[in-house]
Design an enzyme around this catalytic site. Structure first.
Site, PDB file in Angstrom:
ATOM      1  N   GLY A  10      25.316  48.274  -8.171  1.00  0.00           N
ATOM      2  CA  GLY A  10      24.878  47.859  -6.624  1.00  0.00           C
ATOM      3  C   GLY A  10      24.620  48.773  -5.480  1.00  0.00           C
ATOM      4  N   VAL A  12      26.822  49.142  -2.807  1.00  0.00           N
ATOM      5  CA  VAL A  12      28.096  49.951  -2.726  1.00  0.00           C
ATOM      6  C   VAL A  12      28.497  50.476  -3.817  1.00  0.00           C
ATOM      7  CG1 VAL A  12      30.525  49.378  -2.142  1.00  0.00           C
ATOM      8  CG2 VAL A  12      28.835  47.864  -0.971  1.00  0.00           C
ATOM      9  N   ARG A  37      23.191  42.742 -17.306  1.00  0.00           N
ATOM     10  CA  ARG A  37      21.929  43.437 -16.751  1.00  0.00           C
ATOM     11  C   ARG A  37      21.710  44.705 -16.428  1.00  0.00           C
ATOM     12  NH1 ARG A  37      22.221  40.597 -12.681  1.00  0.00           N
ATOM     13  NH2 ARG A  37      23.067  42.130 -11.003  1.00  0.00           N
ATOM     14  N   ARG A  98      41.984  39.478   0.069  1.00  0.00           N
ATOM     15  CA  ARG A  98      42.045  40.007   1.318  1.00  0.00           C
ATOM     16  C   ARG A  98      43.283  39.249   2.067  1.00  0.00           C
ATOM     17  NH1 ARG A  98      35.643  40.500   3.120  1.00  0.00           N
ATOM     18  NH2 ARG A  98      35.202  42.449   1.658  1.00  0.00           N
ATOM     19  N   CYS A 128      33.343  44.666   6.384  1.00  0.00           N
ATOM     20  CA  CYS A 128      32.954  45.764   6.997  1.00  0.00           C
ATOM     21  C   CYS A 128      32.761  45.580   8.273  1.00  0.00           C
ATOM     22  CB  CYS A 128      31.332  45.928   6.744  1.00  0.00           C
ATOM     23  SG  CYS A 128      30.203  44.479   6.668  1.00  0.00           S
ATOM     24  N   SER A 158      21.605  45.595   5.398  1.00  0.00           N
ATOM     25  CA  SER A 158      22.175  46.394   4.170  1.00  0.00           C
ATOM     26  C   SER A 158      23.393  45.341   3.911  1.00  0.00           C
ATOM     27  CB  SER A 158      22.441  47.514   4.541  1.00  0.00           C
ATOM     28  OG  SER A 158      23.070  47.681   5.655  1.00  0.00           O
ATOM     29  N   GLY A 159      23.959  44.650   4.899  1.00  0.00           N
ATOM     30  CA  GLY A 159      25.235  43.952   4.706  1.00  0.00           C
ATOM     31  C   GLY A 159      25.153  42.813   3.814  1.00  0.00           C
ATOM     32  N   ARG A 234      22.782  38.435  12.618  1.00  0.00           N
ATOM     33  CA  ARG A 234      22.045  39.360  11.775  1.00  0.00           C
ATOM     34  C   ARG A 234      20.942  39.715  12.277  1.00  0.00           C
ATOM     35  NH1 ARG A 234      24.073  41.272   7.308  1.00  0.00           N
ATOM     36  NH2 ARG A 234      24.589  39.298   6.307  1.00  0.00           N
ATOM     37  N   HIS A 241      25.710  48.630  11.118  1.00  0.00           N
ATOM     38  CA  HIS A 241      26.176  47.564  11.992  1.00  0.00           C
ATOM     39  C   HIS A 241      26.558  47.941  13.562  1.00  0.00           C
ATOM     40  CE1 HIS A 241      25.801  44.931   8.604  1.00  0.00           C
ATOM     41  NE2 HIS A 241      27.164  44.578   8.328  1.00  0.00           N
TER      42      HIS A 241
END
Length: 334
Positions: A10, A12, A37, A98, A128, A158-159, A234, A241
């Site tokens: 991915g 990240v 995958r 979190r 982020c 990209s977030g 967005r 960001h």
């Protein structure tokens, strides 16, 4: 250190590979894990090709010191026990843990020592938008207790991942050809548009992304007194960001003392010369590590408030870099 990356293929995961190389992380061995995958594909690390292993309930993490996990909340929850059962420290990039009381939520520049209080062997990487904000808030909090924070975010494609970045590019291509853009990753067409919604709405009218900034900030900064009100937007930016932040403190702070605090703060770069049109912008700061701050000024509406603008690459500091910095902090302070 023996290291593993879960979710290696991915956006990240790929950035984690770059960051580990960029900071010269002490890697003795590196294992990569992924879904059905991506299993069998190969990724390059320091000139070597490493095959992605299939993550399963039989995967053996024994001997792995740190596992950087970036495969989504459901995967993190399902495989946390598999990853940590032999003593591996799991640094998780998802939202899965979190806000759990027995899982520290860590930004090394702010609360690095919390990483050592992880009874489940799990350390959570914050959202982020929260990461870049608390890096900027910490120097102010050291000057005077923070009462409230208002923040508006301008969040890049990209977030939402690599496929979202691709969709934005494809939308602009379609528009240039006077074709109908394809919309799949966002609620609306992002190209030539702003979408005042990141994640789904909650009962109080704020989105989950906005509530993350409220809840995570208080946990990281060890303060239930800090009130955070966020609006997350967005924007059609590829990467990095931006945020505009209004901070109210218990006593008035001068621009000069806040400027000095920012100049001395770890992880912060002050880029604030408005007379020269010198301020942070995502176009020029994608791929950079620090949190950049500019447009620093007194808030005209509140004598106890300071206002500023900040930009940070949310794939770097907002995800991969912060995770690696947690591990580096633990190595340096063990």
């Amino acid at each position: 250190m023996n290291v593993a990356i879960v979710g290696a293929s991915g956006a990240v995961g790929q950035e984690l590979l770059k960051v580990l190389a960029d900071v010269d992380f002490p890697v003795s061995s590196l294992r990569l894990f992924g879904s059905q995958r991506s299993a069998g594909k190969k990724c390059s690390f320091k000139g070597k090709e490493i095959e992605i292993e299939l993550l399963s309930h039989e995967s053996d993490f024994s001997g792995v010191d740190f596992a950087f996990v970036s495969a989504g909340a459901s995967t993190s929850k399902e495989y946390a026990g598999v990853i940590t059962r032999h003593g591996t420290v799991m640094i998780d990039n998802s939202s899965a843990f979190r806000m759990e009381a027995d899982v520290p939520l860590v930004v090394p520049e702010v609360n690095g020592m919390d990483a050592f209080d992880a009874p489940r062997g799990i350390i959570a990487n914050p959202n982020c938008t929260t990461i870049q904000m608390v890096v900027a808030l910490a120097p102010i909090q050291r000057l005077a207790p923070i009462r409230s924070v208002h923040v508006a975010t301008y969040q890049a494609a990209s977030g939402a991942g690599a496929s979202a970045m691709k969709e934005l590019m494809e939308q602009y291509k379609a528009i240039s050809k006077e074709e109908e853009p394809v919309v799949e990753k966002f609620f609306y067409q992002l190209a030539s548009n702003l979408i005042p919604q990141v994640d789904v709405f909650t009962d109080n009218g704020y989105t989950k992304e906005e509530m993350k900034m409220f809840n995570e900030t208080r946990k990281i900064m060890h303060s239930d007194q800090i009130a955070v009100s966020a609006t997350c937007v967005r924007v059609p930016v590829m990467r990095a960001h931006s945020e505009v932040i209004w901070v109210e403190t218990e006593r008035p702070l001068s621009v000069e003392e806040v400027r000095k605090a920012f100049e001395e703060a770890p992880g912060v770069v002050l880029k604030d010369n408005p007379e020269e049109k010198d301020y942070p912008m995502p176009l020029f700061l994608s791929g950079e590590d620090p949190v950049y701050i500019g447009r620093l000024r007194k808030d005209l509406a509140n004598p106890n408030a300071i206002t500023f603008w900040c930009v940070s690459d949310q794939i770097r500091k907002g995800a991969a870099l912060n995770a690696v910095q947690i591990a580096l902090f633990m190595i340096a302070n063990r």
